[in-house]
Design a protein around this motif. Structure first.
Motif, short mmCIF file in Angstrom:
data_model
loop_
_atom_site.label_atom_id
_atom_site.label_comp_id
_atom_site.label_asym_id
_atom_site.label_seq_id
_atom_site.Cartn_x
_atom_site.Cartn_y
_atom_site.Cartn_z
N THR A 1 -2.31 -2.62 -3.29
CA THR A 1 -1.70 -3.30 -2.34
C THR A 1 -0.93 -2.20 -1.58
O THR A 1 -0.88 -2.27 -0.37
N GLU B 1 2.77 -12.64 -2.54
CA GLU B 1 1.29 -13.67 -2.65
C GLU B 1 0.45 -12.90 -3.57
O GLU B 1 -0.05 -13.53 -4.51
N ASP B 2 0.15 -11.61 -3.47
CA ASP B 2 -0.67 -10.98 -4.43
C ASP B 2 -0.20 -11.08 -5.88
O ASP B 2 -1.06 -11.30 -6.77
N SER C 1 -0.74 -4.89 -9.03
CA SER C 1 -0.77 -5.35 -7.48
C SER C 1 -0.16 -4.32 -6.55
O SER C 1 -0.54 -4.04 -5.46
N ILE C 2 0.92 -3.68 -6.97
CA ILE C 2 1.51 -2.70 -6.28
C ILE C 2 0.71 -1.39 -5.91
O ILE C 2 0.53 -0.88 -4.85
N ALA D 1 2.13 -2.02 -1.95
CA ALA D 1 3.36 -2.49 -1.51
C ALA D 1 3.81 -3.53 -2.52
O ALA D 1 2.81 -3.78 -3.31
N LEU D 2 4.91 -4.35 -2.29
CA LEU D 2 5.33 -5.22 -3.09
C LEU D 2 4.83 -6.53 -2.32
O LEU D 2 5.55 -6.81 -1.17
N ASP D 3 3.96 -7.16 -2.61
CA ASP D 3 3.24 -8.13 -1.94
C ASP D 3 3.46 -9.46 -2.95
O ASP D 3 2.31 -9.51 -3.65
#
Length: 136
Positions: free
Chosen positions: A71, A77-78, A67-68, A73-75
C-alpha cells in the motif's frame, strides 16, 4: 534502505523460529533442559512444530510488512484484513496454520471481522489483560 527492512524482518522471523520450541519457558528452564540452551533451529517443543517454524509474532510481522510494502503506507484497514487472513487462512505462516494466538490479538481480530470498524480494535482491558494493550 530496503536492505535494512529485509534484515530487520529476517531477524524477527529467524529469532521467532529459534524461540518457538521454548516459548513460555523461563530462562533457567531453557538453560537446564536436557538438550541445553538453544543454539540452532529446533523442532517440536512448546507447539510441536518442525524446526524453523515461526509463531504469531513472525507471521503478524510479515503481514504488517506486506501491507506497508503493497500500500506504500500504514493502512490500518489493510493490516487488519491481513491479520484476519492470517487467523482464518493461515496466511504468512509456514504451514497455512495460525497458532499461538494471544487473547487480546484474538479479540481484536474477531471484533474487526464482526463490524469492520477499525476505530475500536485497540484493546485496553484492565480486567482481562492487566493494562496490556493488544498489538492491534
Amino acid at each position: 534502505m530496503e536492505k535494512y527492512w529485509l534484515d530487520g524482518v529476517m531477524g524477527v522471523v529467524v529469532g521467532d523460529a529459534l524461540g518457538c520450541p521454548v516459548q513460555f519457558m523461563e530462562r533457567n528452564e531453557i538453560a537446564n533442559r536436557a538438550q541445553g540452551p538453544v543454539t540452532g533451529m529446533e523442532g517440536y517443543g512448546t507447539f510441536d512444530m518442525p524446526p524453523g517454524t515461526w509463531t504469531d509474532d513472525g507471521a503478524l510481522t510479515l503481514a504488517l510488512m506486506a501491507s506497508i510494502r503493497e500500500t506504500g503506507a500504514l493502512d490500518p484497514e489493510d493490516v487488519m484484513n491481513r491479520f484476519s487472513d492470517w487467523l482464518e487462512l493461515g496466511e504468512y505462516t509456514p504451514f497455512q496454520q495460525a497458532f499461538d494466538i494471544g487473547g487480546a490479538t484474538m479479540d481484536a481480530i474477531r471484533r474487526y471481522e464482526m463490524d469492520r470498524d477499525i476505530r475500536f480494535q485497540f484493546i485496553f482491558d484492565e480486567i482481562r489483560y492487566g493494562y496490556q494493550a493488544g498489538c492491534l
